[in-house]
Design an enzyme around this catalytic site. Sequence first.
Site, mmCIF file in Angstrom:
data_model
loop_
_atom_site.group_PDB
_atom_site.id
_atom_site.type_symbol
_atom_site.label_atom_id
_atom_site.label_comp_id
_atom_site.label_asym_id
_atom_site.label_seq_id
_atom_site.Cartn_x
_atom_site.Cartn_y
_atom_site.Cartn_z
ATOM 1 N N LYS A 45 -1.612 1.468 -5.810
ATOM 2 C CA LYS A 45 -0.176 1.302 -5.224
ATOM 3 C C LYS A 45 -0.185 0.428 -3.964
ATOM 4 C CE LYS A 45 -0.204 5.777 -3.085
ATOM 5 N NZ LYS A 45 0.182 7.350 -3.506
ATOM 6 N N TYR A 265 0.852 -7.147 28.631
ATOM 7 C CA TYR A 265 2.015 -6.719 28.759
ATOM 8 C C TYR A 265 1.924 -5.242 29.553
ATOM 9 C CZ TYR A 265 4.663 -9.719 25.850
ATOM 10 O OH TYR A 265 5.186 -11.021 25.197
HETATM 11 C C1 LIG Z 1 -1.051 8.074 -3.612
HETATM 12 C C2 LIG Z 1 -1.368 8.892 -4.498
HETATM 13 C C3 LIG Z 1 -2.648 9.321 -5.048
HETATM 14 C C4 LIG Z 1 -3.885 8.714 -4.415
HETATM 15 O O1 LIG Z 1 -4.010 9.448 -3.188
HETATM 16 P P1 LIG Z 1 -5.281 9.027 -2.167
HETATM 17 O O2 LIG Z 1 -5.106 10.346 -1.126
HETATM 18 O O3 LIG Z 1 -5.107 7.903 -1.526
HETATM 19 O O4 LIG Z 1 -6.521 9.751 -2.891
HETATM 20 C C5 LIG Z 1 -2.780 10.017 -6.208
HETATM 21 N N1 LIG Z 1 -1.734 10.654 -6.830
HETATM 22 C C6 LIG Z 1 -0.454 10.360 -6.412
HETATM 23 C C7 LIG Z 1 0.597 11.118 -7.112
HETATM 24 C C8 LIG Z 1 -0.345 9.436 -5.361
HETATM 25 O O5 LIG Z 1 1.036 9.283 -5.099
#
Ligand SMILES: *Cc1c(COP(=O)(O)O)cnc(C)c1O
Length: 379
Positions: A45, A265
Site C-alpha cells: 500500500k 533558520y
Molecule cells: C499495513 C498493513 C499490514 C502490513 O503492516 P506492517 O506492519 O507494515 O507489516 C498488514 N495488514 C494490514 C491489515 C495492514 O493494514
Amino acid sequence: MPKSDKTSVPVDARAVLSIDLAALRANWATINKNSGTAECAGVIKADAYGLGLEEIAHALIAEGARTIFVATLTEARRVRAIAPGVIIYVLDGLMPGATDALIGYDLRPCLSSLDEVHEWANVSRARGQRLNAAVHIDTGMNRLGLPPSEVDTLAADSMLWKDFNCTLLMSHLACADDPKNPKNEAQRQLFDALRKKLPPTPASLANSGGTFLGPQFHYDLVRPGIVLYGGRAFEGHINPMRHVVTLQARILQVRDCAEGDTVGYGATYRCDRPTRIATIACGYADGFLRAISRKDRTSGAVGFIGPHPVPIVGRVSMDLITADVTGVPSALAHRGAWVEVLGARTTVDDLTDRAGTIGYELLTRLGRRVHRIYVDGDS
Ligand SMILES: *Cc1c(COP(=O)(O)O)cnc(C)c1O
C-alpha cells in the site's frame, strides 16, 4: 555519484534514492522461510511504502509472492495492470459504487462490516457467481473489521455466507511492534474464538511484527509490509532485515564559518570553532523530516561523504540541510559531491528515532522530486 550501476542519474537529480531490489527480495524470502508453511504475501500500500508500487510488486512476484495487499482501489488497478495472475486484496474494503471496478479487475475486497458483506453477497447473487473476498474481523483495533457481534450475525446466517466465496478470514494486530504486549495473545485468542463460529476458512493475522511472534500467529498467510523495506518489526529491538533504501544528495555549496556564526533558520546552531559548512540539496520536501533537526552537534543525525561522518547541524529546511564537513578533505567535500544522508550507516530507524516517529512515516513521505533508481545485486 550514487552507486547507480547501469542506471544513470540525470544531471538535474539533486537527491537520489536507491532502492535495492535484491535486498527487498531477500527480506521477503526471509519472512517466507520464517513463516513455515504459511503463505507469505506482500503489503505494498501507499506506493509500496513510498518506494514505487510497480517496481516493488514486480520484484516480490519474481521472488515468489502470489498474493498482494494494497489499501486502495487505485493501487489495486495499478498492480493488476502489471500482474494479471496475482491475487490482490484491497484493505479499504468495499466502497459504495466500487463493485463493478472490483469485479472487472478481479480484485478481492477485505469486507470490513456486515453491510459490506451483504452488499458483496447481493452482487454475487445478482450475477449468479460466488465472488471472492476476504472477511476482515476486528479483534481489538476498532478501526476496520466486523466486531464480534457482527461475526455472530454472520455465523447465524449460513445462506449469506454461501452467497459469496470467503477466501480469507483476517484480523489485524494493534501491538505487534511490541512482542511483550499481552494484547497480541489476547487478539489471537479472540481471533480463534471468532473463527470457530464460521465455516473453516484460510486465516491471516500477522503483519511484520506478527510474523516474529511465533508460529501460532502465522495461520495460513502472513502479511508483512515494513520489514520487506528494511524497517524493523519491533520498536527498540535489533533489526535483522537487510537494508533497502539509500538516500544521497548533492552539496550545493561549501562555506567557512567563524566561531560564533550561526547556521540556518532560527539560528539554532552556533559554531563553537571555525567550521566548514556544506549545504546539501535535500530537505523536508524530500522527506528528510524537519523533526530530525537538532540544536547541537553531539546529538545530530550523521551523514557520510565516503567513509567520513558529517554531522547534520541546524534546522532542516524545505529544500536544504547543512552539515559540518570540517573534518573532511576538501577534495571530497565540494560543490556537486554526494552525501549519503540515509543508508546502511544512518538507517531509517536511526532517523525516525531522532524524529520521534516510525520508519513507515519516513518512507511514505519521501518526496516525489527525489529521483529513484532501482539496483538489483550487490554491485
Ligand atoms: C499495513 C498493513 C499490514 C502490513 O503492516 P506492517 O506492519 O507494515 O507489516 C498488514 N495488514 C494490514 C491489515 C495492514 O493494514
